[in-house]
Design an enzyme around this catalytic site. Structure first.
Site, short mmCIF file in Angstrom:
data_model
loop_
_atom_site.label_atom_id
_atom_site.label_comp_id
_atom_site.label_asym_id
_atom_site.label_seq_id
_atom_site.Cartn_x
_atom_site.Cartn_y
_atom_site.Cartn_z
N CYS A 77 0.90 -1.15 -0.05
CA CYS A 77 0.07 -0.01 -0.20
C CYS A 77 0.93 1.22 -0.01
O CYS A 77 1.62 1.48 -0.98
CB CYS A 77 -0.95 -0.02 0.96
SG CYS A 77 -2.00 1.32 1.19
N HIS A 180 -4.01 -4.55 -0.19
CA HIS A 180 -3.69 -4.95 0.91
C HIS A 180 -3.51 -6.60 1.03
O HIS A 180 -5.02 -7.24 1.08
CB HIS A 180 -4.50 -4.38 2.10
CG HIS A 180 -4.16 -3.13 2.54
ND1 HIS A 180 -3.29 -2.87 3.43
CD2 HIS A 180 -4.65 -1.89 2.06
CE1 HIS A 180 -3.32 -1.43 3.73
NE2 HIS A 180 -4.14 -1.01 2.88
N GLU A 182 -2.83 -8.79 2.81
CA GLU A 182 -3.10 -9.32 4.24
C GLU A 182 -4.45 -9.14 4.55
O GLU A 182 -5.12 -9.69 5.43
CB GLU A 182 -2.10 -8.42 5.41
CG GLU A 182 -2.73 -6.82 5.70
CD GLU A 182 -2.25 -5.97 4.72
OE1 GLU A 182 -2.68 -4.73 4.94
OE2 GLU A 182 -1.77 -6.16 3.85
#
Length: 202
Positions: A77, A180, A182
């Protein structure tokens, strides 16, 4: 061992660590230059403003350290945006590793909102590219950003949000995900696992 740089600020550090733990990666969260230099791989997370993140990196004397790394580095990001020369956000000089800039997204059509927030599809990627191996052709990932890098030969995958948005980039040993991973469920896990398991630079 993976070094996760803690000095960029933002709220995604814990999420990144949790995602790395889920795939069995060995990592440490650090701002120690020697640990970062000697790590097998480095992850540069970040959420928020470029100027704030660069100030924190400068205060920790990590800018020359990051610029000099030769192992694989993954910016996430804001961490990806920091790899570029400068950001239009506050006219901020960044790390200057990738020869391009970061510019504000603009609402370019009805229904196109800024920030670009939510799930979007990755397109125009080579399924044999190391970060994208085992990704489904319709893979969706989670974005939250108001600025995006310029297009160039470093772009390995894009998303469409009223314009082409560089979603995955690579320049030498530096990789970046504008989204992202994650927070991107199975697709994000695949990308993180591909990075962790990478043995040779593409």
């Amino acid at each position: 061992m993976i070094a996760v740089v803690k000095n960029t600020g933002g709220t995604n550090l814990n999420s990144v660590c949790n995602a790395l733990a889920r795939i069995g990666a060995t990592f440490t969260v650090t701002g120690d230059a020697d640990v970062i230099r000697t790590a097998e791989k480095v992850v540069l997370p970040g959420v928020g403003a470029a100027a704030h993140a660069m100030r924190r990196l400068n205060e920790a004397n990590l800018v020359p350290v990051l610029r000099g790394l030769s192992q694989p580095v993954l910016g996430i990001c804001l961490g990806m945006q920091l790899l570029f020369e400068q950001s239009e956000e506050g006219a901020t000089p960044c790390l200057g590793i990738i020869p391009g800039d970061v510019r504000a997204l603009k609402p370019s059509a009805p229904g196109i909102r800024v920030p670009h927030m939510g799930w979007n599809r990755l397109i125009d990627f080579d399924p044999d590219y190391p970060l994208c191996r085992s990704l489904q052709s319709h893979a969706c990932v989670y974005f939250v950003h108001s600025f995006a890098a310029t297009m160039g030969p470093w772009v390995k995958a894009i998303a469409i949000h009223g314009q082409s948005v560089p979603a995955i980039v690579q320049f030498k040993n530096f990789f970046g995900c504008q989204f992202h991973p994650e927070k991107s469920a199975k697709a994000g896990e695949v990308i993180l696992r591909n990075f962790i398991n990478m043995r040779d630079l593409p």
